[in-house]
Design a protein around this motif. Sequence first.
Motif, PDB file in Angstrom:
ATOM      1  N   MET A   1      -3.439  -5.592   1.597  1.00 27.11           N
ATOM      2  CA  MET A   1      -3.964  -4.527   2.444  1.00 27.11           C
ATOM      3  C   MET A   1      -5.464  -4.378   2.204  1.00 27.11           C
ATOM      4  SD  MET A   1      -1.005  -1.600   2.358  1.00 27.11           S
ATOM      5  CE  MET A   1      -1.569  -0.963   3.927  1.00 27.11           C
ATOM      6  N   ARG A   2      -6.113  -3.818   3.185  1.00 28.40           N
ATOM      7  CA  ARG A   2      -7.579  -3.713   3.123  1.00 28.40           C
ATOM      8  C   ARG A   2      -7.993  -2.268   3.424  1.00 28.40           C
ATOM      9  NH1 ARG A   2     -10.571  -8.331   6.210  1.00 28.40           N
ATOM     10  NH2 ARG A   2      -9.873  -9.416   4.339  1.00 28.40           N
ATOM     11  N   ILE A   3      -8.833  -1.723   2.535  1.00 30.55           N
ATOM     12  CA  ILE A   3      -9.309  -0.344   2.642  1.00 30.55           C
ATOM     13  C   ILE A   3     -10.821  -0.357   2.772  1.00 30.55           C
ATOM     14  CG2 ILE A   3      -9.357   1.927   1.546  1.00 30.55           C
ATOM     15  CD1 ILE A   3      -6.509   0.936   2.153  1.00 30.55           C
ATOM     16  N   LEU A   4     -11.351   0.381   3.726  1.00 27.15           N
ATOM     17  CA  LEU A   4     -12.811   0.534   3.848  1.00 27.15           C
ATOM     18  C   LEU A   4     -13.212   1.863   3.213  1.00 27.15           C
ATOM     19  CD1 LEU A   4     -15.008  -0.290   6.912  1.00 27.15           C
ATOM     20  CD2 LEU A   4     -15.416   1.794   5.598  1.00 27.15           C
ATOM     21  N   HIS A   5     -14.199   1.789   2.329  1.00 31.53           N
ATOM     22  CA  HIS A   5     -14.690   2.981   1.633  1.00 31.53           C
ATOM     23  C   HIS A   5     -16.171   3.180   1.954  1.00 31.53           C
ATOM     24  CE1 HIS A   5     -16.031   4.886  -2.434  1.00 31.53           C
ATOM     25  NE2 HIS A   5     -15.844   5.818  -1.523  1.00 31.53           N
TER      26      HIS A   5
END
Length: 284
Positions: A1-5
């Motif tokens: 999964m990929r999270i943008l912060h």
Amino acid sequence: MRILHCSDVHITEDYLALPLHRLGWRRWLALVELSLGGRAKRYARAPQVLSTIVREAEAHHVDHLILSGDLTAYALEGEFAGARKALGPLAEDPRRCTVVPGNHDVFTPGSIRSDRFGAHFGQLLHSDLPEYRREGVWPVVRLVGDEVAVVGLHSTRVAPLPAFPYGVIGEAQLDGLAALLKDPRLDGRAVLVTVHHAPRNRKGVADRWNHGLRDADALLRLLPGPRFAVLHGHIHERYHHPATADRPHLFGAGSSTEAGHEGYWLIEVARGQVVGGQQHTPAL
């Protein structure tokens, strides 16, 4: 999964066009920083930059976007409205976006009494596990897919003076977090804790006493190892301290819309662990 912060986007009104009597003494002091300090110029394009970051979230097939506070310059109604507009449809969808307030979002007692942050972003503050709430809506828990739990904490308090924007999570929220981490519904998930104030700075040490997170050590003790990460803003420095056996990953998002320093993190999660992050600069 990929999270943008991303963080500290500081959507800014044209303060010189506003009636001075409506700003209050705290914002009068801020006018010096905005004008002589050049802050207004550095954030003049913040809405466009944030909109670009949101578009790139789609291009990167991001599963969730996290914004760790300071959506506004000084908590004016128009600034909150501008931040929500720049986030677009993400601002309506708690499955895809988590936000927490920063010290600039509670800059005045009036902004707290009227709950401007909640008025514009309350739709993102509904917890998937509300039984762990301890201070108002906090902690806010979002279960993202099968591999991630995002936990939002509130560290911002009205500073006695603008020069003292330190943070405190407080025993109640920390107790809620400790209880949450024992819940079997989090088994197998990476836990990304989002808080505005920095538990550590770029050098890996505590921030200044008048600016840092007062109960940082208590937070970090709850989150040992690479299953955990703390995502923060506040100090306008972008860095990653990898996890150790007794400490989580630490991601500082910097100021994502400041001219010359634009950027954000893409954080990768696999098999219930935070496996790394890449810095990105938006294509402006």
